[in-house]
Write an enzyme that holds these catalytic residues in place. Structure first.
Site, PDB file in Angstrom:
ATOM      1  N   ARG A  88     -41.814 -12.408  17.435  1.00 46.81           N
ATOM      2  CA  ARG A  88     -42.720 -13.387  16.849  1.00 46.81           C
ATOM      3  C   ARG A  88     -43.868 -13.730  17.788  1.00 46.81           C
ATOM      4  NH1 ARG A  88     -38.829 -15.897  13.180  1.00 46.81           N
ATOM      5  NH2 ARG A  88     -39.834 -17.521  11.975  1.00 46.81           N
ATOM      6  N   ARG A 127     -36.623 -23.050  -2.323  1.00 46.16           N
ATOM      7  CA  ARG A 127     -35.546 -22.262  -1.690  1.00 46.16           C
ATOM      8  C   ARG A 127     -34.276 -23.094  -1.543  1.00 46.16           C
ATOM      9  NH1 ARG A 127     -36.262 -19.009   3.827  1.00 46.16           N
ATOM     10  NH2 ARG A 127     -37.018 -21.010   4.608  1.00 46.16           N
ATOM     11  N   ARG A 159     -33.052 -26.172   3.383  1.00 42.67           N
ATOM     12  CA  ARG A 159     -33.171 -26.172   4.844  1.00 42.67           C
ATOM     13  C   ARG A 159     -34.042 -27.343   5.296  1.00 42.67           C
ATOM     14  NH1 ARG A 159     -34.574 -20.080   6.732  1.00 42.67           N
ATOM     15  NH2 ARG A 159     -36.070 -21.250   8.002  1.00 42.67           N
ATOM     16  N   ARG A 170     -45.092 -24.632  10.565  1.00 43.10           N
ATOM     17  CA  ARG A 170     -44.615 -23.264  10.811  1.00 43.10           C
ATOM     18  C   ARG A 170     -45.717 -22.252  10.510  1.00 43.10           C
ATOM     19  NH1 ARG A 170     -39.561 -23.382   7.052  1.00 43.10           N
ATOM     20  NH2 ARG A 170     -39.317 -21.183   7.581  1.00 43.10           N
TER      21      ARG A 170
END
Ligand code: AP5
Length: 220
Positions: A88, A127, A159, A170
Protein backbone atom coordinates in the site's frame (compact mmCIF):
# COMPACT_ATOMS: atom_id res chain seq x y z
CA UNK A 1 0.49 -17.71 -9.65
CA UNK A 2 1.54 -14.61 -7.74
CA UNK A 3 -1.02 -11.82 -7.89
CA UNK A 4 -1.41 -8.38 -6.34
CA UNK A 5 -4.84 -6.72 -6.03
CA UNK A 6 -4.79 -3.03 -5.30
CA UNK A 7 -7.16 -0.10 -5.53
CA UNK A 8 -9.27 2.11 -3.31
CA UNK A 9 -10.99 0.89 -0.14
CA UNK A 10 -14.21 -0.94 -0.96
CA UNK A 11 -13.36 -1.38 -4.64
CA UNK A 12 -14.13 -5.11 -4.48
CA UNK A 13 -10.65 -6.58 -3.95
CA UNK A 14 -11.74 -8.93 -1.16
CA UNK A 15 -14.88 -10.04 -3.02
CA UNK A 16 -12.89 -10.97 -6.13
CA UNK A 17 -9.99 -12.48 -4.16
CA UNK A 18 -12.41 -14.84 -2.37
CA UNK A 19 -13.88 -15.94 -5.72
CA UNK A 20 -10.47 -16.40 -7.33
CA UNK A 21 -9.04 -18.34 -4.41
CA UNK A 22 -11.82 -20.93 -4.86
CA UNK A 23 -11.15 -21.18 -8.58
CA UNK A 24 -7.35 -21.35 -8.47
CA UNK A 25 -6.75 -22.96 -5.07
CA UNK A 26 -4.32 -20.30 -3.93
CA UNK A 27 -4.68 -18.35 -0.68
CA UNK A 28 -6.08 -14.85 -0.39
CA UNK A 29 -3.64 -12.94 1.80
CA UNK A 30 -5.68 -10.02 3.11
CA UNK A 31 -3.69 -7.74 5.37
CA UNK A 32 -6.93 -6.08 6.52
CA UNK A 33 -8.37 -9.46 7.62
CA UNK A 34 -5.09 -10.34 9.37
CA UNK A 35 -5.13 -7.06 11.28
CA UNK A 36 -8.80 -7.38 12.25
CA UNK A 37 -8.18 -10.93 13.54
CA UNK A 38 -5.22 -9.67 15.61
CA UNK A 39 -7.33 -6.81 17.00
CA UNK A 40 -10.13 -9.22 18.00
CA UNK A 41 -7.62 -11.55 19.67
CA UNK A 42 -5.93 -8.59 21.42
CA UNK A 43 -2.47 -9.73 20.38
CA UNK A 44 0.45 -7.25 20.64
CA UNK A 45 0.10 -6.66 16.88
CA UNK A 46 -3.63 -6.01 17.28
CA UNK A 47 -3.08 -3.60 20.14
CA UNK A 48 -0.53 -1.68 18.10
CA UNK A 49 -2.64 -1.65 14.92
CA UNK A 50 -6.08 -0.79 16.32
CA UNK A 51 -5.77 2.98 16.51
CA UNK A 52 -4.54 3.19 12.91
CA UNK A 53 -7.27 0.90 11.53
CA UNK A 54 -10.06 2.65 13.43
CA UNK A 55 -8.88 6.04 12.17
CA UNK A 56 -8.51 4.90 8.55
CA UNK A 57 -4.74 5.49 8.66
CA UNK A 58 -2.07 3.06 7.48
CA UNK A 59 -0.37 0.79 10.00
CA UNK A 60 3.40 1.55 9.98
CA UNK A 61 5.35 -0.05 7.12
CA UNK A 62 7.77 -2.02 9.31
CA UNK A 63 4.87 -3.81 11.05
CA UNK A 64 3.14 -4.65 7.77
CA UNK A 65 6.30 -5.79 6.01
CA UNK A 66 7.19 -8.22 8.81
CA UNK A 67 3.61 -9.56 8.87
CA UNK A 68 3.47 -10.23 5.13
CA UNK A 69 6.99 -11.64 5.01
CA UNK A 70 6.05 -14.26 7.60
CA UNK A 71 2.77 -15.08 5.82
CA UNK A 72 4.45 -15.53 2.42
CA UNK A 73 6.80 -18.07 3.95
CA UNK A 74 3.96 -20.33 5.06
CA UNK A 75 3.65 -23.54 3.00
CA UNK A 76 0.26 -22.74 1.41
CA UNK A 77 1.66 -19.57 -0.16
CA UNK A 78 4.50 -21.42 -1.86
CA UNK A 79 2.30 -22.40 -4.83
CA UNK A 80 0.99 -18.88 -5.26
CA UNK A 81 -1.07 -16.17 -3.61
CA UNK A 82 -3.45 -13.25 -4.08
CA UNK A 83 -2.12 -10.33 -2.09
CA UNK A 84 -5.18 -8.24 -1.14
CA UNK A 85 -4.34 -4.89 0.46
CA UNK A 86 -0.53 -5.12 0.29
CA UNK A 87 1.58 -3.33 -0.81
CA UNK A 88 0.00 0.00 0.00
CA UNK A 89 3.08 2.25 -0.06
CA UNK A 90 6.16 2.45 -2.27
CA UNK A 91 8.25 1.26 0.69
CA UNK A 92 6.03 -1.84 1.08
CA UNK A 93 6.31 -2.51 -2.67
CA UNK A 94 10.11 -2.36 -2.51
CA UNK A 95 10.19 -4.68 0.50
CA UNK A 96 7.87 -7.12 -1.29
CA UNK A 97 10.20 -7.15 -4.30
CA UNK A 98 13.13 -8.07 -2.06
CA UNK A 99 11.22 -10.91 -0.36
CA UNK A 100 9.94 -12.38 -3.63
CA UNK A 101 13.26 -11.97 -5.41
CA UNK A 102 15.06 -13.82 -2.62
CA UNK A 103 12.69 -16.78 -3.05
CA UNK A 104 12.55 -16.65 -6.87
CA UNK A 105 8.81 -15.84 -7.06
CA UNK A 106 8.14 -12.97 -9.48
CA UNK A 107 4.80 -11.12 -9.50
CA UNK A 108 2.73 -12.18 -12.53
CA UNK A 109 0.34 -9.27 -12.49
CA UNK A 110 -0.78 -6.35 -10.37
CA UNK A 111 -4.52 -5.85 -10.88
CA UNK A 112 -5.79 -2.33 -10.30
CA UNK A 113 -9.47 -2.01 -9.29
CA UNK A 114 -10.61 1.20 -10.92
CA UNK A 115 -13.60 2.61 -8.99
CA UNK A 116 -14.51 6.27 -8.38
CA UNK A 117 -14.60 7.81 -4.90
CA UNK A 118 -18.34 8.50 -4.98
CA UNK A 119 -19.16 4.89 -5.90
CA UNK A 120 -16.90 3.77 -3.04
CA UNK A 121 -18.66 5.90 -0.44
CA UNK A 122 -22.09 4.58 -1.51
CA UNK A 123 -20.85 0.99 -1.73
CA UNK A 124 -19.24 0.87 1.68
CA UNK A 125 -22.41 2.17 3.35
CA UNK A 126 -24.06 -1.12 2.27
CA UNK A 127 -21.25 -3.55 3.14
CA UNK A 128 -21.86 -6.16 5.82
CA UNK A 129 -19.32 -8.79 6.93
CA UNK A 130 -19.18 -11.76 9.26
CA UNK A 131 -16.42 -12.43 11.79
CA UNK A 132 -14.63 -14.76 9.40
CA UNK A 133 -14.44 -11.96 6.84
CA UNK A 134 -17.07 -13.16 4.32
CA UNK A 135 -18.32 -10.14 2.44
CA UNK A 136 -21.90 -9.14 1.60
CA UNK A 137 -23.70 -6.08 0.31
CA UNK A 138 -27.26 -5.15 1.20
CA UNK A 139 -28.15 -4.77 -2.49
CA UNK A 140 -25.36 -6.11 -4.71
CA UNK A 141 -24.66 -9.31 -2.79
CA UNK A 142 -27.19 -9.91 0.00
CA UNK A 143 -27.08 -12.95 2.31
CA UNK A 144 -29.80 -15.61 1.89
CA UNK A 145 -31.15 -14.83 5.39
CA UNK A 146 -31.03 -11.11 6.23
CA UNK A 147 -28.34 -10.31 8.79
CA UNK A 148 -26.86 -13.86 8.83
CA UNK A 149 -23.77 -15.31 7.12
CA UNK A 150 -24.65 -17.92 4.45
CA UNK A 151 -21.81 -20.18 5.58
CA UNK A 152 -22.39 -20.55 9.31
CA UNK A 153 -25.40 -18.38 10.21
CA UNK A 154 -23.26 -16.05 12.34
CA UNK A 155 -24.45 -12.43 12.64
CA UNK A 156 -23.36 -9.86 10.07
CA UNK A 157 -22.18 -6.42 11.09
CA UNK A 158 -20.88 -3.17 9.64
CA UNK A 159 -17.15 -2.56 9.91
CA UNK A 160 -16.22 0.28 12.27
CA UNK A 161 -14.10 1.91 9.53
CA UNK A 162 -17.02 1.91 7.04
CA UNK A 163 -18.58 5.01 8.59
CA UNK A 164 -18.58 7.75 5.95
CA UNK A 165 -16.14 10.07 7.75
CA UNK A 166 -13.58 7.24 8.04
CA UNK A 167 -14.18 6.07 4.46
CA UNK A 168 -13.36 9.59 3.23
CA UNK A 169 -10.16 9.57 5.32
CA UNK A 170 -9.21 6.14 3.89
CA UNK A 171 -9.74 7.51 0.38
CA UNK A 172 -7.44 10.48 1.10
CA UNK A 173 -4.75 8.14 2.44
CA UNK A 174 -5.24 5.86 -0.58
CA UNK A 175 -4.76 8.68 -3.11
CA UNK A 176 -1.64 9.94 -1.34
CA UNK A 177 0.12 6.72 -0.39
CA UNK A 178 -1.12 3.90 -2.64
CA UNK A 179 -2.05 5.47 -5.97
CA UNK A 180 1.65 6.08 -6.86
CA UNK A 181 1.94 2.28 -7.20
CA UNK A 182 0.03 2.52 -10.49
CA UNK A 183 3.06 4.21 -12.12
CA UNK A 184 5.52 1.85 -10.48
CA UNK A 185 3.78 -1.29 -11.78
CA UNK A 186 2.95 0.27 -15.16
CA UNK A 187 6.65 0.97 -15.73
CA UNK A 188 7.40 -2.67 -14.94
CA UNK A 189 4.80 -3.93 -17.42
CA UNK A 190 2.75 -5.84 -14.84
CA UNK A 191 -0.07 -3.31 -14.40
CA UNK A 192 -3.58 -4.39 -15.43
CA UNK A 193 -6.56 -2.10 -14.85
CA UNK A 194 -9.90 -3.78 -14.10
CA UNK A 195 -12.96 -1.71 -15.01
CA UNK A 196 -15.84 -1.58 -12.53
CA UNK A 197 -19.17 -3.26 -13.22
CA UNK A 198 -21.39 -5.75 -11.46
CA UNK A 199 -19.64 -8.46 -9.42
CA UNK A 200 -20.07 -11.20 -12.08
CA UNK A 201 -18.80 -9.00 -14.93
CA UNK A 202 -15.78 -7.88 -12.93
CA UNK A 203 -15.03 -11.53 -12.09
CA UNK A 204 -15.25 -12.60 -15.77
CA UNK A 205 -12.85 -9.82 -16.76
CA UNK A 206 -10.52 -10.70 -13.88
CA UNK A 207 -10.39 -14.36 -14.90
CA UNK A 208 -9.54 -13.30 -18.47
CA UNK A 209 -6.62 -11.21 -17.17
CA UNK A 210 -5.39 -14.03 -14.93
CA UNK A 211 -5.52 -16.56 -17.77
CA UNK A 212 -3.57 -14.27 -20.10
CA UNK A 213 -0.94 -13.32 -17.56
CA UNK A 214 -0.38 -16.67 -15.84
CA UNK A 215 -1.40 -19.24 -18.45
CA UNK A 216 -3.96 -20.74 -16.03
CA UNK A 217 -5.79 -23.63 -17.73
CA UNK A 218 -8.61 -23.97 -15.19
CA UNK A 219 -11.96 -24.53 -16.98
CA UNK A 220 -14.59 -21.78 -16.58
P1 AP5 B 1 -8.51 -3.46 4.30
O1 AP5 B 1 -9.39 -4.38 5.01
O2 AP5 B 1 -7.49 -3.98 3.36
O3 AP5 B 1 -9.42 -2.37 3.62
P2 AP5 B 1 -9.40 -1.72 2.15
O4 AP5 B 1 -8.25 -1.86 1.27
O5 AP5 B 1 -9.72 -0.34 2.51
O6 AP5 B 1 -10.38 -2.57 1.39
P3 AP5 B 1 -11.74 -3.06 1.86
O7 AP5 B 1 -11.62 -4.34 2.61
O8 AP5 B 1 -12.46 -1.93 2.57
O9 AP5 B 1 -12.51 -3.23 0.49
P4 AP5 B 1 -12.35 -4.24 -0.73
O10 AP5 B 1 -11.68 -3.57 -1.88
O11 AP5 B 1 -11.80 -5.56 -0.28
O12 AP5 B 1 -13.89 -4.36 -1.11
P5 AP5 B 1 -14.95 -5.53 -0.80
O13 AP5 B 1 -14.69 -6.69 -1.69
O14 AP5 B 1 -15.10 -5.75 0.65
O15 AP5 B 1 -7.71 -2.54 5.35
C1 AP5 B 1 -8.33 -1.99 6.49
C2 AP5 B 1 -7.32 -1.16 7.27
O16 AP5 B 1 -6.22 -2.01 7.69
C3 AP5 B 1 -6.65 -0.02 6.52
O17 AP5 B 1 -7.44 1.15 6.51
C4 AP5 B 1 -5.34 0.14 7.30
O18 AP5 B 1 -5.57 0.81 8.52
C5 AP5 B 1 -4.97 -1.30 7.62
N1 AP5 B 1 -4.12 -1.93 6.60
C6 AP5 B 1 -4.44 -3.00 5.82
N2 AP5 B 1 -3.43 -3.30 4.98
C7 AP5 B 1 -2.45 -2.42 5.24
C8 AP5 B 1 -1.16 -2.20 4.68
N3 AP5 B 1 -0.68 -2.95 3.67
N4 AP5 B 1 -0.43 -1.18 5.18
C9 AP5 B 1 -0.88 -0.41 6.19
N5 AP5 B 1 -2.09 -0.54 6.75
C10 AP5 B 1 -2.88 -1.54 6.28
O19 AP5 B 1 -16.28 -4.82 -1.38
C11 AP5 B 1 -16.83 -3.69 -0.73
C12 AP5 B 1 -18.37 -3.78 -0.77
O20 AP5 B 1 -18.81 -3.66 -2.12
C13 AP5 B 1 -18.94 -5.13 -0.28
O21 AP5 B 1 -20.15 -4.87 0.36
C14 AP5 B 1 -19.16 -5.94 -1.57
O22 AP5 B 1 -20.21 -6.89 -1.45
C15 AP5 B 1 -19.52 -4.84 -2.55
N6 AP5 B 1 -19.03 -5.07 -3.91
C16 AP5 B 1 -17.86 -5.63 -4.30
N7 AP5 B 1 -17.74 -5.61 -5.63
C17 AP5 B 1 -18.85 -4.97 -6.10
C18 AP5 B 1 -19.31 -4.60 -7.41
N8 AP5 B 1 -18.57 -4.89 -8.49
N9 AP5 B 1 -20.50 -3.96 -7.51
C19 AP5 B 1 -21.25 -3.66 -6.40
N10 AP5 B 1 -20.87 -3.97 -5.14
C20 AP5 B 1 -19.69 -4.62 -5.00
Amino acid sequence: MNLIFFGPPGAGKGTQAQLLQQREGIPQISTGDMLRAAIRARTPLGQRAQKFVDAGELVPDDVMIALVHARLNQPDARRGFVLDGFPRTVKQAQALDRVLEASGRPIDVSVYFDVSDEVIVRRLAGRRVCRQGHIYHLEASPPKVPGRCDLDGSPLFQREDDREVTVRRRLEVYHRETEPLTDLYRRRGIFEPLRDGDIETVYRNLVAIVKTKTGSQKPD
